[in-house]
Design an enzyme around this catalytic site. Structure first.
Site, PDB file in Angstrom:
ATOM      1  CD  GLU A 139      39.265  30.690   3.546  1.00 28.12           C
ATOM      2  OE1 GLU A 139      40.218  29.598   3.762  1.00 28.12           O
ATOM      3  OE2 GLU A 139      39.600  31.606   3.391  1.00 28.12           O
TER       4      GLU A 139
ATOM      5  CG  ASP B 232      40.037  27.651   6.972  1.00 33.32           C
ATOM      6  OD1 ASP B 232      39.808  26.972   8.107  1.00 33.32           O
ATOM      7  OD2 ASP B 232      40.687  28.088   6.468  1.00 33.32           O
TER       8      ASP B 232
ATOM      9  CG  HIS C 283      47.581  28.652   6.162  1.00 34.27           C
ATOM     10  ND1 HIS C 283      47.178  28.739   7.808  1.00 34.27           N
ATOM     11  CD2 HIS C 283      46.083  28.682   5.937  1.00 34.27           C
ATOM     12  CE1 HIS C 283      46.238  28.808   7.870  1.00 34.27           C
ATOM     13  NE2 HIS C 283      45.503  28.940   7.355  1.00 34.27           N
TER      14      HIS C 283
END
Length: 249
Positions: free
Chosen positions: A146, A172, A42
């Site tokens: 996650e 998440d 990310h």
């Protein structure tokens, strides 16, 4: 050869912070963190851009750790070739996926990592086989938990030889649990307890990718989480402000 893995094995809480090619890496590597985490999932940075900042950490006790964008052998290989001493693999949901991640991190005969010569700081060795064996034993392998599927498969993931940390992806996981970013609610906290218990059962560490804003890190340490990152910016700003306040102006 890998101080961060030794610290985790000893039960000590290890704390890292975010590193990137755009910050002063030697300064952060000397600040006392156990690891600098370079994210390629990310962020705008690609793994092959990390070689220079990771090389800037040579001789530092702080370990370079890379989060790859996906559980793909070639991405893990890029991270290790850049000199990472630990790899974080996102969205690991099954034992088979955890086993694939460990194999990608290890040289033959216990893995399938492609050989590109000595990479990273692992010490001095009499033979190349000794180097490969050392990396196989000392590299930190961190699958991320996650999803609900991962929660269902905690025991099988945690029991994979070579897995060192069960690392929660806080955002998440909260979304999967139906409580988006509500990190204090009972539903989320019960999931944390389940993950910490699974890690303890299998003799590995439990970790948080980050401590949610406004929450006390020691709350998570007491729950059994011994691996996480903290933002360095506020601490640096506070230190500068305190130093300036001592000067008569």
């Amino acid at each position: 050869m890998n101080d961060i893995k030794d610290a985790i094995k000893s039960g000590r809480t290890v704390v890292g912070t975010a590193g990137s090619p755009s910050v002063d890496i030697p300064l952060l590597a000397d600040a006392g963190f156990d690891f600098l985490l370079f994210d390629t999932q990310h962020s705008a940075w690609e793994i092959k851009q990390l070689q220079a900042p990771i090389q800037a950490m040579r001789g530092k006790q702080t370990a370079p750790v890379v989060r790859v964008a996906a559980n793909e052998a070639y991405q893990i290989c890029f991270a290790l070739d850049a000199g990472a001493r630990g790899v974080i693999i996102p969205m690991v949901n099954t034992r088979a996926e955890a086993e694939a991640a460990v194999r990608a991190c290890r040289y033959y005969p216990v893995g399938n990592r492609s050989n590109a010569g000595v990479r990273g700081e692992w010490g001095e060795f009499k033979s190349y086989r000794d180097y490969m064996d050392a990396v196989n034993n000392e590299l930190l392998v961190v699958p991320m938990i996650e999803t609900n599927q991962a929660l269902e498969n905690l025991d099988s993931i945690a029991s994979v030889p070579g897995v060192d940390v069960l690392l929660i992806g806080p955002s998440d996981l909260s979304i999967e649990l139906g409580v988006p970013l509500d990190y204090a609610c009972d539903t989320y906290q019960r999931a944390l307890d389940k993950i910490a218990a699974a890690a303890a059962k299998h003799g590995i560490a439990a970790g948080m990718y980050f401590i949610p804003p406004g929450m006390d890190p020691n709350f998570f340490v007491q729950k059994g989480f011994k691996f996480f990152t903290m933002p360095w910016g506020p601490w640096a700003q506070a230190g500068i402000q305190n130093a300036l306040a001592e000067i008569k102006r």
